[in-house]
Structures are given as C-alpha cells and as structure tokens.
Scaffold this motif. Sequence first.
Motif, short mmCIF file in Angstrom:
data_model
loop_
_atom_site.label_atom_id
_atom_site.label_comp_id
_atom_site.label_asym_id
_atom_site.label_seq_id
_atom_site.Cartn_x
_atom_site.Cartn_y
_atom_site.Cartn_z
N LEU A 36 0.86 -1.19 0.00
CA LEU A 36 0.00 0.00 0.00
C LEU A 36 0.89 1.24 0.00
CD1 LEU A 36 -2.72 1.44 0.16
CD2 LEU A 36 -2.58 1.27 2.66
N ILE A 37 0.80 2.02 -1.07
CA ILE A 37 1.59 3.25 -1.19
C ILE A 37 0.66 4.43 -0.92
CG2 ILE A 37 3.01 4.66 -2.73
CD1 ILE A 37 3.65 2.14 -4.31
N ASN A 73 -2.65 -3.56 3.42
CA ASN A 73 -1.63 -2.80 4.15
C ASN A 73 -0.55 -3.70 4.73
OD1 ASN A 73 -0.63 -0.27 5.06
ND2 ASN A 73 -1.43 -0.68 7.11
N VAL A 74 -0.17 -4.73 3.99
CA VAL A 74 0.87 -5.65 4.49
C VAL A 74 2.21 -4.93 4.52
CG1 VAL A 74 2.05 -7.83 4.08
CG2 VAL A 74 -0.40 -7.63 3.60
N ILE A 75 2.56 -4.27 3.41
CA ILE A 75 3.80 -3.50 3.34
C ILE A 75 3.44 -2.05 3.01
CG2 ILE A 75 6.02 -3.19 2.16
CD1 ILE A 75 6.01 -6.17 1.59
N PRO A 76 3.37 -1.19 4.01
CA PRO A 76 3.03 0.22 3.74
C PRO A 76 4.27 1.02 3.33
CG PRO A 76 3.17 -0.15 6.11
CD PRO A 76 3.45 -1.47 5.46
N ILE A 77 4.13 1.84 2.32
CA ILE A 77 5.20 2.75 1.89
C ILE A 77 4.60 4.14 1.78
CG2 ILE A 77 6.87 3.35 0.11
CD1 ILE A 77 7.02 0.46 -0.69
N ASN A 115 -6.27 9.16 3.83
CA ASN A 115 -5.92 8.37 5.01
C ASN A 115 -6.95 7.25 5.15
OD1 ASN A 115 -5.75 7.37 7.71
ND2 ASN A 115 -4.65 9.22 8.30
N LEU A 116 -6.57 6.03 4.80
CA LEU A 116 -7.53 4.94 4.78
C LEU A 116 -8.03 4.56 6.18
CD1 LEU A 116 -6.17 2.56 1.99
CD2 LEU A 116 -8.01 4.24 1.87
N ASN A 145 -16.42 4.42 5.18
CA ASN A 145 -16.30 4.48 3.73
C ASN A 145 -15.40 3.39 3.16
OD1 ASN A 145 -17.85 6.83 3.76
ND2 ASN A 145 -16.05 8.15 3.95
N PHE A 146 -14.66 2.72 4.05
CA PHE A 146 -13.72 1.70 3.58
C PHE A 146 -13.71 0.55 4.57
CE2 PHE A 146 -9.62 -0.08 2.22
CZ PHE A 146 -9.71 0.09 0.84
N ARG A 147 -13.74 -0.66 4.04
CA ARG A 147 -13.81 -1.85 4.89
C ARG A 147 -12.49 -2.04 5.64
NH1 ARG A 147 -17.78 -5.79 3.79
NH2 ARG A 147 -16.35 -7.29 4.73
N SER A 148 -12.60 -2.30 6.93
CA SER A 148 -11.39 -2.51 7.73
C SER A 148 -10.65 -3.77 7.30
CB SER A 148 -11.75 -2.59 9.22
OG SER A 148 -12.66 -3.66 9.47
N ASP A 149 -11.40 -4.84 6.95
CA ASP A 149 -10.72 -6.08 6.57
C ASP A 149 -9.95 -5.91 5.25
OD1 ASP A 149 -13.09 -5.79 5.18
OD2 ASP A 149 -13.90 -7.75 5.72
#
Length: 520
Positions: free
Chosen positions: A220-221, A358-362, A339-340, A348-352
């Motif tokens: 996730l960038i 968001n395994v590797i956030p950059i 900002n998710l 507005n966005f599913r937490s799951d």
Amino acid sequence: MKGTEGRESEVDLYRELKKRVADYLRSLQNVGFANYELMKIKKAPESEEELMQALDTILASSKELNYILEEASDSIFVCDADGVAIRVNKKFQRMTHLKRSDVLGAKMSELDANGSFRPSVCHLTIKEGRQVSVLQEIGDVSGMAVTGVPVYDERGELFRIITNAVKIDEVAPIAEYFNGKKKKGDSVPDEKLEIVAESREMRQVLSMADMVRDTESNILITGETGVGKGVLVRYIHETGNRSDMPLISINCGAIPENLLESELFGYESGAFTGADRHGKPGLIELAEGGTLFLDEISELPLMLQVKILHFLQTKKLMRVGGTKEISIDTRVIAASNKNLEEEVEKGNFRSDLFYRINVIPIYIPPLRERRDDLMAIAEHFLAFYNGKYRKSVVFTDDMKAYIFSHKWPGNVRELENYIERMVVISAPEERDKGKASDAAGVATGDGVEAGVPQAGAGTDGMVTAEAADSLGDIIEKTERDAIIEAYEKYGSSYKVAEALGISQSTAYRRIKKFIKDAEK
C-alpha cells in the motif's frame, strides 16, 4: 328494456372493472414515478362517473408513457420474466441497425448463445438476479454501455427486465475514460523510467521498494496527490521479477461506477467461458503473471470492496454472470491519497480490506518535506522539456529562489507542470528587449527567457548557459542567500524551517554551515 340477465352482466362487469382499477392503484402506491397518475385518480372509484374518469386517466397515462419511452434519447429494451423481448424503442433501432421485427418475441438466452447479442444484458440480469452494467456488442455495432435492471411487481416477483444503452462516444465522462484507454492503454507506457532521489527521505523509500520488489506481499503506497505513487509502482514492477509480464494500472476513481465491476472482473456470456469471444476478460485477468496496480483504491464502492477482498484472499475471481472461479497469479499494489484508517472510521472503507492491502506500507513524503530533491527534480524536468521542445532554457537565481520558497502543494506533478510551462512560454530576448517583464527567472543560451510568476520582477536576473556558474555553485549560493535572509528575519532554526518548508534539523545544519561556521 334489457333483460335481467343483461343487467346482471353489466353489474358484474362494472364491479370487475372497479376491482381491477382498485388493484391497479394499490400496485402503484410505492411507485414514485406514478405519483402524477395517482394524484389525478386520488382514490378507488365508487361510482360509474369516477370509474370512467379513472379509466380515462389510466389510458392517457399509458399513451403518455409509450410516447415518452419511444422518443427517449437512450436505447430502451424490455424483456419479460422469461427473457422474451417485448418492447424496444426508436433509439434501439437506430443504435443497433435492427428492426423491431428482428427482436420482438425472441428469447434472449438464445441470442446470447448464438452471439447475436454479446452479451444479452437481459439474460445476464436474469441470471445474476441484480442490476448489471457491461459493454455490449450487437452484430457489427460495438461501444454500447448497457445497464440491465430487474423490475419486481407488488408481490416481489420478477416482472420485467429493462435495459437502457448509450453509445460511449455520446456520453462525456464515459467517452473521456475510454478515449484515454485507447490512447494510453491500461499498461503503463514504455518510456525510460527515472526516479530522482537526492533526499534522505526518498532514498529510504527506494530502499524499501528494493527490499520488497520480488515479494508477493500486498503493498500500500500512500502520499499526497502528485508525489509520484504511480512512478514508484513502475519502479517496483520494472526492477522486480515480474518485469517481463504486464503491469495493469486501474484508476478506481476514473472508471464510471456503473461499469466498474464488469471492467475489473469481466463478464461471461451464456455458456461460454474463459477467453471465448462471447465473454470479456476483466482488467484483473489481464494482470496474469504481472502486477495489478489499484490506484485511488479508496474510491471503490463498498460492494466492490467485498469482491476485491475475496480476490486478495483467494487470488480467484468470478466474472459477472459466471459460475466458475478463475485463478489469477498477480502481485497487487494499491495506492491512495486519502488516510484509509480515517476512511475506515467513517465507514467508507472496509477494515478487513485495509488490513489485507496494508501488508507493506510505503509512505512518500510531500515535496515540501524533501527539499533536497527540489532542484534535482527541477533540473530533470528542465532537461526533458528542453529536449522535447528543442530549447536550451536554464535557471536564473530568481527562479531557483522561487523553486526553493514555493510550497508546491501539488508536489512533483505541480513542479513538472510549472517547468514545462516556463519552457513553452519562453520567448526570444530581442523581441522583448527593453520591455518590463511580469516575471523573471529562466534564460537560454540563445537568448530565450521565461519567468517566475512574481509580478513586478524585471529581466536583469537573466543569465545564459555559457555565462552560468556550475549548477552546484548556483544551487549553493541560492540556498545560502535564502537561509541567511530567513535567519536574519526570524532568528531561530525552528522558524527558519517553518518559513522555508524544510525540517528543523536541515535548517539547523544549513544555519551552522552558512552563518555560524562562516563567522569563525
């Protein structure tokens, strides 16, 4: 005189008509489109006069609606619950080059199976049991965006399927999207990729990208609009072990919402599967073996977030109208300028889905937080647009000062647009000789100038490529002057950092270098 039997028959007919009108009115109570008709009838008829008035209104309403649908600007096509075509309007005939007699009474599942309608949206809607939107071809006519909607009666039973179609080149937002696809394609172009990373912050970003480029983990960038998220995706793909396979970039906010599902997942047609000509693979399938880039993932509707989550969990998808899942081998990179976590809190966005991507956030910092990249990026774009427009523009001190002092809220994209504009609007010096300029800032070796958008500045800051000092000397002089001026004005590294848009540690080092060490 009428006999008893005749009078009884009339009474029975009168009662039956009253009953049917009353049933008709009840069936429309929850149909907002019928409010005009219901207001004219007001209540179930109780007398012969009221009955005749109600029948007149119903007949007039039927006539009105037939005229309206016949002349509608969109193609209207209606099937019954068995998928038999029962109504088409003029626009359908004009759009498809078919006559009514060619389709009325036809079973849509058969037209779907023999490829006459690719696909039959009526048949697909019945099969799915919900609204479906796809791109359709009929005969040799293509480019139709078609939406099928199931219509249920007052008992909740399937009553009709209505489809409406528009040509994509007649609807501006859809036309813009598909024209962009035709010109650019969904794969990223093959031009040479260059990333400027002079700052510590960007070197850390590239270091992380190098560490994960060969992994299968979801990335996730994040970062503001214009910081270069798409460029970083290309870097990861082109330097990774999937570089020989496609990179499919999907802007989730650019595809019209009613086409998003079929564009992402594709659709089946009748009994045909896979790459059969009667079906359509989605963009996700096209990323087989390569990289799938989901840009602006925050713009996905919640319903599609569920399907994307299922795909990320299983690496399998089912086309619209399909009965069999298809396995897809692709690594997934998502990006968002929002900002998710906040979007999750807002619902507005599913937490799951957030935790899955968001395994590797950059995180790419904004340009104002990596000032060491500024001039290097500016020089990169200057060289590019000089080559593109066959010019030789160079920066003056005034322009460098402007580049350092501007906040660049649009980040790299804004800086690039600014440099291109300066190169494009540069004009021969002799043509403007002796005139005051609204801006000053860049010049060329053959006497071409362009400017910084600062009203009242003159042209005396112009330099030529031959007369210019080395780039490093120019940059250092401009930076030194900016630091000294800010420090004399504010007196602290904190305020200097805030004024110039740099970190406090950078401001402290520059003050020490240009002022305190120089005083020793």
